[in-house]
Structure formats: structure tokens, C-alpha cells
Scaffold this motif. Structure first.
Motif, PDB file in Angstrom:
ATOM      1  N   THR A  20      -1.005 -10.294   6.904  1.00 25.34           N
ATOM      2  CA  THR A  20      -1.305  -9.046   7.589  1.00 25.34           C
ATOM      3  C   THR A  20      -0.166  -8.091   7.303  1.00 25.34           C
ATOM      4  O   THR A  20       1.000  -8.428   7.530  1.00 25.34           O
ATOM      5  CB  THR A  20      -1.423  -9.266   9.106  1.00 25.34           C
ATOM      6  N   TYR A  21      -0.497  -6.931   6.791  1.00 22.15           N
ATOM      7  CA  TYR A  21       0.525  -5.939   6.474  1.00 22.15           C
ATOM      8  C   TYR A  21       0.579  -4.918   7.596  1.00 22.15           C
ATOM      9  O   TYR A  21      -0.444  -4.359   7.986  1.00 22.15           O
ATOM     10  CB  TYR A  21       0.217  -5.271   5.131  1.00 22.15           C
ATOM     11  N   LEU A  22       1.787  -4.659   8.116  1.00 20.66           N
ATOM     12  CA  LEU A  22       1.943  -3.757   9.251  1.00 20.66           C
ATOM     13  C   LEU A  22       2.119  -2.300   8.849  1.00 20.66           C
ATOM     14  O   LEU A  22       2.111  -1.431   9.689  1.00 20.66           O
ATOM     15  CB  LEU A  22       3.112  -4.218  10.132  1.00 20.66           C
ATOM     16  N   GLY A  23       2.311  -2.048   7.566  1.00 19.17           N
ATOM     17  CA  GLY A  23       2.343  -0.673   7.086  1.00 19.17           C
ATOM     18  C   GLY A  23       3.722  -0.052   7.035  1.00 19.17           C
ATOM     19  O   GLY A  23       4.581  -0.340   7.849  1.00 19.17           O
ATOM     20  N   ASN A  24       3.916   0.789   6.034  1.00 19.26           N
ATOM     21  CA  ASN A  24       5.152   1.508   5.820  1.00 19.26           C
ATOM     22  C   ASN A  24       4.817   2.607   4.819  1.00 19.26           C
ATOM     23  O   ASN A  24       4.023   2.395   3.897  1.00 19.26           O
ATOM     24  CB  ASN A  24       6.214   0.545   5.274  1.00 19.26           C
ATOM     25  N   ALA A  25       5.474   3.738   4.923  1.00 17.79           N
ATOM     26  CA  ALA A  25       5.144   4.878   4.074  1.00 17.79           C
ATOM     27  C   ALA A  25       5.426   4.649   2.593  1.00 17.79           C
ATOM     28  O   ALA A  25       4.791   5.263   1.743  1.00 17.79           O
ATOM     29  CB  ALA A  25       5.907   6.110   4.549  1.00 17.79           C
ATOM     30  N   VAL A  26       6.355   3.758   2.245  1.00 24.02           N
ATOM     31  CA  VAL A  26       6.713   3.589   0.841  1.00 24.02           C
ATOM     32  C   VAL A  26       6.357   2.206   0.287  1.00 24.02           C
ATOM     33  O   VAL A  26       6.694   1.892  -0.851  1.00 24.02           O
ATOM     34  CB  VAL A  26       8.215   3.885   0.587  1.00 24.02           C
ATOM     35  N   PHE A  27       5.646   1.383   1.063  1.00 25.88           N
ATOM     36  CA  PHE A  27       5.214   0.060   0.604  1.00 25.88           C
ATOM     37  C   PHE A  27       3.753  -0.159   0.959  1.00 25.88           C
ATOM     38  O   PHE A  27       3.234   0.413   1.896  1.00 25.88           O
ATOM     39  CB  PHE A  27       6.039  -1.057   1.260  1.00 25.88           C
ATOM     40  N   ASP A  28       3.096  -1.007   0.188  1.00 30.00           N
ATOM     41  CA  ASP A  28       1.775  -1.485   0.570  1.00 30.00           C
ATOM     42  C   ASP A  28       1.669  -2.949   0.146  1.00 30.00           C
ATOM     43  O   ASP A  28       2.620  -3.517  -0.400  1.00 30.00           O
ATOM     44  CB  ASP A  28       0.651  -0.626  -0.015  1.00 30.00           C
ATOM     45  N   MET A  29       0.543  -3.559   0.439  1.00 36.62           N
ATOM     46  CA  MET A  29       0.311  -4.951   0.076  1.00 36.62           C
ATOM     47  C   MET A  29      -1.035  -5.019  -0.632  1.00 36.62           C
ATOM     48  O   MET A  29      -2.070  -5.170  -0.011  1.00 36.62           O
ATOM     49  CB  MET A  29       0.340  -5.850   1.309  1.00 36.62           C
ATOM     50  N   PRO A  30      -1.025  -4.894  -1.987  1.00 32.87           N
ATOM     51  CA  PRO A  30      -2.276  -4.853  -2.733  1.00 32.87           C
ATOM     52  C   PRO A  30      -3.013  -6.191  -2.768  1.00 32.87           C
ATOM     53  O   PRO A  30      -4.210  -6.221  -3.010  1.00 32.87           O
ATOM     54  CB  PRO A  30      -1.840  -4.434  -4.136  1.00 32.87           C
ATOM     55  N   SER A  31      -2.297  -7.287  -2.544  1.00 30.22           N
ATOM     56  CA  SER A  31      -2.914  -8.611  -2.470  1.00 30.22           C
ATOM     57  C   SER A  31      -2.044  -9.494  -1.582  1.00 30.22           C
ATOM     58  O   SER A  31      -0.878  -9.170  -1.331  1.00 30.22           O
ATOM     59  CB  SER A  31      -3.083  -9.225  -3.863  1.00 30.22           C
ATOM     60  N   ASN A  32      -2.611 -10.582  -1.091  1.00 27.43           N
ATOM     61  CA  ASN A  32      -1.885 -11.462  -0.185  1.00 27.43           C
ATOM     62  C   ASN A  32      -0.560 -11.913  -0.790  1.00 27.43           C
ATOM     63  O   ASN A  32      -0.506 -12.374  -1.919  1.00 27.43           O
ATOM     64  CB  ASN A  32      -2.725 -12.691   0.166  1.00 27.43           C
ATOM     65  N   GLY A  33       0.504 -11.763  -0.008  1.00 26.20           N
ATOM     66  CA  GLY A  33       1.816 -12.241  -0.415  1.00 26.20           C
ATOM     67  C   GLY A  33       2.600 -11.335  -1.344  1.00 26.20           C
ATOM     68  O   GLY A  33       3.700 -11.670  -1.740  1.00 26.20           O
ATOM     69  N   ARG A  34       2.060 -10.168  -1.713  1.00 24.03           N
ATOM     70  CA  ARG A  34       2.760  -9.240  -2.604  1.00 24.03           C
ATOM     71  C   ARG A  34       3.028  -7.925  -1.882  1.00 24.03           C
ATOM     72  O   ARG A  34       2.115  -7.301  -1.363  1.00 24.03           O
ATOM     73  CB  ARG A  34       1.935  -8.930  -3.846  1.00 24.03           C
ATOM     74  N   ILE A  35       4.283  -7.518  -1.909  1.00 22.14           N
ATOM     75  CA  ILE A  35       4.661  -6.221  -1.345  1.00 22.14           C
ATOM     76  C   ILE A  35       5.023  -5.311  -2.513  1.00 22.14           C
ATOM     77  O   ILE A  35       5.842  -5.665  -3.361  1.00 22.14           O
ATOM     78  CB  ILE A  35       5.841  -6.365  -0.370  1.00 22.14           C
ATOM     79  N   ARG A  36       4.386  -4.122  -2.548  1.00 21.09           N
ATOM     80  CA  ARG A  36       4.568  -3.188  -3.661  1.00 21.09           C
ATOM     81  C   ARG A  36       5.230  -1.906  -3.161  1.00 21.09           C
ATOM     82  O   ARG A  36       4.865  -1.363  -2.116  1.00 21.09           O
ATOM     83  CB  ARG A  36       3.212  -2.865  -4.285  1.00 21.09           C
ATOM     84  N   TYR A  37       6.191  -1.408  -3.950  1.00 23.19           N
ATOM     85  CA  TYR A  37       6.834  -0.130  -3.662  1.00 23.19           C
ATOM     86  C   TYR A  37       5.963   0.985  -4.226  1.00 23.19           C
ATOM     87  O   TYR A  37       5.680   1.008  -5.429  1.00 23.19           O
ATOM     88  CB  TYR A  37       8.233  -0.094  -4.283  1.00 23.19           C
ATOM     89  N   ILE A  38       5.507   1.907  -3.370  1.00 22.58           N
ATOM     90  CA  ILE A  38       4.645   3.004  -3.814  1.00 22.58           C
ATOM     91  C   ILE A  38       5.316   4.362  -3.651  1.00 22.58           C
ATOM     92  O   ILE A  38       4.694   5.398  -3.854  1.00 22.58           O
ATOM     93  CB  ILE A  38       3.282   2.990  -3.084  1.00 22.58           C
ATOM     94  N   GLY A  39       6.603   4.342  -3.301  1.00 20.92           N
ATOM     95  CA  GLY A  39       7.347   5.590  -3.197  1.00 20.92           C
ATOM     96  C   GLY A  39       7.623   6.160  -4.577  1.00 20.92           C
ATOM     97  O   GLY A  39       7.231   5.594  -5.604  1.00 20.92           O
ATOM     98  N   THR A  40       8.325   7.278  -4.613  1.00 23.85           N
ATOM     99  CA  THR A  40       8.663   7.901  -5.889  1.00 23.85           C
ATOM    100  C   THR A  40      10.114   7.624  -6.232  1.00 23.85           C
ATOM    101  O   THR A  40      10.958   7.476  -5.348  1.00 23.85           O
ATOM    102  CB  THR A  40       8.425   9.418  -5.836  1.00 23.85           C
ATOM    103  N   GLY A  41      10.380   7.549  -7.534  1.00 20.17           N
ATOM    104  CA  GLY A  41      11.745   7.291  -7.980  1.00 20.17           C
ATOM    105  C   GLY A  41      12.167   5.852  -7.729  1.00 20.17           C
ATOM    106  O   GLY A  41      11.370   4.997  -7.363  1.00 20.17           O
ATOM    107  N   THR A  42      13.441   5.609  -7.937  1.00 22.83           N
ATOM    108  CA  THR A  42      14.016   4.276  -7.750  1.00 22.83           C
ATOM    109  C   THR A  42      14.646   4.186  -6.367  1.00 22.83           C
ATOM    110  O   THR A  42      15.223   5.152  -5.883  1.00 22.83           O
ATOM    111  CB  THR A  42      15.091   4.014  -8.832  1.00 22.83           C
ATOM    112  N   THR A  43      14.521   3.017  -5.744  1.00 18.60           N
ATOM    113  CA  THR A  43      15.151   2.795  -4.450  1.00 18.60           C
ATOM    114  C   THR A  43      15.714   1.385  -4.396  1.00 18.60           C
ATOM    115  O   THR A  43      15.243   0.491  -5.093  1.00 18.60           O
ATOM    116  CB  THR A  43      14.164   3.020  -3.283  1.00 18.60           C
ATOM    117  N   ASP A  44      16.731   1.195  -3.579  1.00 18.11           N
ATOM    118  CA  ASP A  44      17.261  -0.136  -3.318  1.00 18.11           C
ATOM    119  C   ASP A  44      16.600  -0.664  -2.060  1.00 18.11           C
ATOM    120  O   ASP A  44      16.553   0.015  -1.031  1.00 18.11           O
ATOM    121  CB  ASP A  44      18.776  -0.103  -3.131  1.00 18.11           C
ATOM    122  N   VAL A  45      16.084  -1.878  -2.153  1.00 17.69           N
ATOM    123  CA  VAL A  45      15.322  -2.489  -1.071  1.00 17.69           C
ATOM    124  C   VAL A  45      16.047  -3.740  -0.593  1.00 17.69           C
ATOM    125  O   VAL A  45      16.484  -4.558  -1.411  1.00 17.69           O
ATOM    126  CB  VAL A  45      13.901  -2.863  -1.560  1.00 17.69           C
TER     127      VAL A  45
END
Length: 132
Positions: A20-45
Motif C-alpha cells: 500500500t503506497y501512502l503517497g508523496n509528491a515526488v514518488f509513486d509506486m508503479p508496481s508492488n515493492g517498487r518506489i519510483r522518483y517522479i520529481g524533476t532533476g536529481t535528488t538525494d534520497v
């Protein structure tokens, strides 16, 4: 609970439990167990995982869980643990700063370093914190 089933020694298996993904403006979960960065540019996570592990069958197996970025192990991102039996439940976790570009994704892989017995993972938690 996520069960890998029988594995090949030293071959990582991506963990894809129902999530279950709780949501965040710069991340999503396109499939179970994978968190994807959807923001712009490079970021340190700051990425953290924690889960309880056990063997599906067998005894005395060394298990490794690590963070993978786009399917490649992030150096220094994992931990290994010795599981002595199917009732030997142990918590394993790690935290790592990872540089990410748009559409990069993170996931957890499990590896049995000493045998082919399957791995069970309970209560897998994935957390991300970005500078953006």
C-alpha cells in the motif's frame, strides 16, 4: 507475508509483496515493492527498509537483503543474517542515501547466499525521504 519459493544460490530475487503506497509528491509506486522518483532533476534520497525474515524450509542459511536501484545493487546498502530454522524469525534493515534521477526506482532483493531454501519476508516497510 511474501515467499520467494525455491531460489538459486547467490541469485537475487526481487521482493514484490502486496503493498500500500501512502503517497508523496515526488514518488509513486508503479508496481508492488517498487518506489519510483517522479520529481524533476536529481535528488538525494534517504531510503530505509525493514522486514522480518525466515526460511520457508531448511536450516542454517545466510540471507542477504539489499537495496537495488533500477535493478542494480546499490553498494553498501544491504545486510546479511543467519537463519537457523523456519521458526528463526529475525528483523533485517538498512538505510542508505541514494542519488536519483526522474523515473529511477528502488526495490529490495533477497539472496540466499548458502543454499536454495526459499525466503519468507513479513512486514516489509519501505521509506523514502527526499531533499525536494
Amino acid at each position: 507475508t511474501y515467499n520467494t519459493g525455491t531460489v538459486t544460490i547467490n541469485v537475487p530475487v526481487e521482493l514484490t509483496p502486496s503493498t500500500t503506497y501512502l503517497g508523496n509528491a515526488v514518488f509513486d509506486m508503479p508496481s508492488n515493492g517498487r518506489i519510483r522518483y517522479i520529481g524533476t532533476g536529481t535528488t538525494d534520497v534517504l531510503f530505509t527498509y525493514s522486514g522480518t525474515t525466515a526460511l520457508e524450509t531448511g536450516t542454517n542459511q545466510t540471507i542477504y537483503l539489499g537495496i537495488y536501484k533500477n535493478g542494480t545493487l546499490v553498494t553498501g546498502s544491504g545486510n546479511k543474517i543467519l537463519l537457523t530454522s523456519t521458526s528463526d524469525n529475525k528483523i533485517i534493515s538498512a538505510t542508505k542515501f541514494i542519488s536519483m534521477n526522474t523515473n529511477d526506482f528502488l526495490s529490495i532483493y533477497a539472496t540466499n547466499l548458502t543454499g536454495t531454501d526459499g525466503i519468507s519476508v513479513y512486514n516489509l516497510t519501505l521509506n523514502t525521504t527526499s531533499k525536494k
